[in-house]
Write a protein that holds these residues in place. Structure first.
Motif, PDB file in Angstrom:
ATOM      1  N   ILE A  75       0.843  -1.201   0.000  1.00  0.00           N
ATOM      2  CA  ILE A  75       0.000   0.000   0.000  1.00  0.00           C
ATOM      3  C   ILE A  75       0.878   1.251   0.000  1.00  0.00           C
ATOM      4  CG2 ILE A  75      -1.637   1.310   1.407  1.00  0.00           C
ATOM      5  CD1 ILE A  75      -2.776  -1.537   2.167  1.00  0.00           C
ATOM      6  N   ILE A  94      -7.112   8.918   3.398  1.00  0.00           N
ATOM      7  CA  ILE A  94      -8.083   7.822   3.244  1.00  0.00           C
ATOM      8  C   ILE A  94      -7.353   6.509   2.971  1.00  0.00           C
ATOM      9  CG2 ILE A  94      -9.913   6.925   1.735  1.00  0.00           C
ATOM     10  CD1 ILE A  94     -10.829   9.920   1.517  1.00  0.00           C
ATOM     11  N   THR A  95      -6.330   6.578   2.099  1.00  0.00           N
ATOM     12  CA  THR A  95      -5.564   5.366   1.797  1.00  0.00           C
ATOM     13  C   THR A  95      -4.886   4.820   3.055  1.00  0.00           C
ATOM     14  OG1 THR A  95      -5.067   6.394  -0.313  1.00  0.00           O
ATOM     15  CG2 THR A  95      -3.845   4.406   0.213  1.00  0.00           C
ATOM     16  N   LEU A 144      -5.816   5.310   6.172  1.00  0.00           N
ATOM     17  CA  LEU A 144      -6.841   4.765   7.073  1.00  0.00           C
ATOM     18  C   LEU A 144      -7.262   3.370   6.634  1.00  0.00           C
ATOM     19  CD1 LEU A 144      -9.124   7.855   7.766  1.00  0.00           C
ATOM     20  CD2 LEU A 144      -7.705   6.642   9.402  1.00  0.00           C
ATOM     21  N   LEU A 145      -7.454   3.226   5.299  1.00  0.00           N
ATOM     22  CA  LEU A 145      -7.820   1.897   4.777  1.00  0.00           C
ATOM     23  C   LEU A 145      -6.714   0.886   5.078  1.00  0.00           C
ATOM     24  CD1 LEU A 145      -9.428   2.784   1.334  1.00  0.00           C
ATOM     25  CD2 LEU A 145     -10.558   1.741   3.268  1.00  0.00           C
ATOM     26  N   ALA A 146      -5.467   1.337   4.879  1.00  0.00           N
ATOM     27  CA  ALA A 146      -4.330   0.441   5.141  1.00  0.00           C
ATOM     28  C   ALA A 146      -4.300   0.022   6.601  1.00  0.00           C
ATOM     29  CB  ALA A 146      -3.030   1.144   4.773  1.00  0.00           C
ATOM     30  N   ASN A 199      -6.870  -0.091   8.654  1.00  0.00           N
ATOM     31  CA  ASN A 199      -7.999  -1.011   8.884  1.00  0.00           C
ATOM     32  C   ASN A 199      -7.666  -2.417   8.417  1.00  0.00           C
ATOM     33  OD1 ASN A 199      -9.756   0.695  10.121  1.00  0.00           O
ATOM     34  ND2 ASN A 199     -10.741   1.368   8.260  1.00  0.00           N
ATOM     35  N   VAL A 200      -7.124  -2.489   7.197  1.00  0.00           N
ATOM     36  CA  VAL A 200      -6.790  -3.804   6.634  1.00  0.00           C
ATOM     37  C   VAL A 200      -5.745  -4.495   7.499  1.00  0.00           C
ATOM     38  CG1 VAL A 200      -5.683  -4.944   4.664  1.00  0.00           C
ATOM     39  CG2 VAL A 200      -7.418  -3.215   4.266  1.00  0.00           C
ATOM     40  N   TYR A 215      -7.254  -5.732  10.724  1.00  0.00           N
ATOM     41  CA  TYR A 215      -8.098  -6.913  10.464  1.00  0.00           C
ATOM     42  C   TYR A 215      -7.235  -8.164  10.301  1.00  0.00           C
ATOM     43  CZ  TYR A 215     -11.207 -10.075   7.996  1.00  0.00           C
ATOM     44  OH  TYR A 215     -11.921 -11.166   7.619  1.00  0.00           O
TER      45      TYR A 215
END
Lengths: 97, 165
Positions: free
Chosen positions: B16, B97-98, B100-102, B104-105, B108
């Motif tokens: 990412i 945003i990228t 934050l997504l990273a 989160n992923v 998880y």
């Protein structure tokens, strides 16, 4: 005198409680089962033998040896028979009180 | 310590990050090189040929025009400045945003790996506990069966006693 007491054991609440505790703590022995069989035979002579057959247990000795094994290696119906024994004790207790 | 953290987590994270860097590099290259060159070429080729004037005279004309329309130029500069700020806002929003997504992923994946590891480590303990519960349940079944048998026996005996001879 002792021999007489063993030959003719008296049905007593303390004796029943003692056997029940032993069963719950997995400390019972063949003599306890024989005593229980003797007590219940006045109500139903072959009840314990019938239940042993139903649950694929062939003798008191086999039951004791199975009880010492870990859960995964035990006879799958052993616990049902243990429940039956507790039911016998419960019935005898009720009849005494 | 490194053994405890799963390798896949790093792969995803670095992937990412690399993607974000490539994206920023592409935007920067396009903005500084391709876009500028295209504007230059357009001005050089199209405008000059269409107007049929020399480059110097055009510059003079522009300087005169700029001097005459100072307010308009300032307004254009403001618009350009605002556009630049909006562009910055878009870029940084995209990066945030990228990221934050990273995050989160990664959380998880890390959590699922931790749970897997915990289950593998404590598998025997859980198995033993479940087996004990199963035995207890069977014991209760036996108890209920026994109680039922004796209740039936008492019931039939009572009926026999009550039946007149």
């Amino acid at each position: 005198m002792i021999t007489m007491a063993l030959d003719n054991p008296k049905l007593d609440l303390d004796v029943l409680r003692n056997i029940e505790n032993k069963i719950r703590e997995n400390r019972e022995d063949v003599e306890d089962l024989k005593l229980l069989n003797h007590f219940i035979s006045s109500v139903d002579k072959d009840y314990i033998n019938l239940k042993m057959k139903e649950n694929n247990i062939h003798s008191f000795e086999e039951y004791i040896s199975e009880r010492k094994k870990p859960y995964s290696q035990q006879n799958p119906n052993l616990s049902i028979f243990v429940g039956n024994l507790l039911a016998i004790i419960s019935f005898l207790k009720t009849s005494l009180t | 310590m490194l053994k405890e953290i799963d390798k896949h987590w790093y792969r995803y994270f670095f992937g990412i990050c690399l993607g974000v860097i490539v994206l920023l590099a592409t935007i920067s290259l396009y903005d500084n090189y391709v876009f500028t060159q295209r504007v230059k070429n357009t001005c050089d080729k199209s405008c000059l040929t269409c107007l049929s004037v020399s480059k110097d005279s055009l510059h003079k004309l522009i300087s005169v025009f700029k001097a005459g329309t100072k307010n308009v130029t300032e307004f254009d500069e403001k618009i350009n400045s605002i556009n630049a700020r909006i562009n910055d806002f878009y870029v940084f929003s995209g990066i945030i945003i990228t990221l934050l997504l990273a995050i989160n992923v990664s959380v998880y994946i890390k959590t699922s790996n931790e749970v897997d590891k915990h289950m593998k480590d404590n598998y025997d303990a859980y198995k033993q506990e479940i087996e004990k519960q199963l035995q207890d349940a069977k014991q209760l079944v036996g108890l209920i069966q026994g109680e039922h048998d004796f209740a039936k026996k008492i019931n039939s005996k009572t009926k026999e006693d009550l039946t007149p001879d």
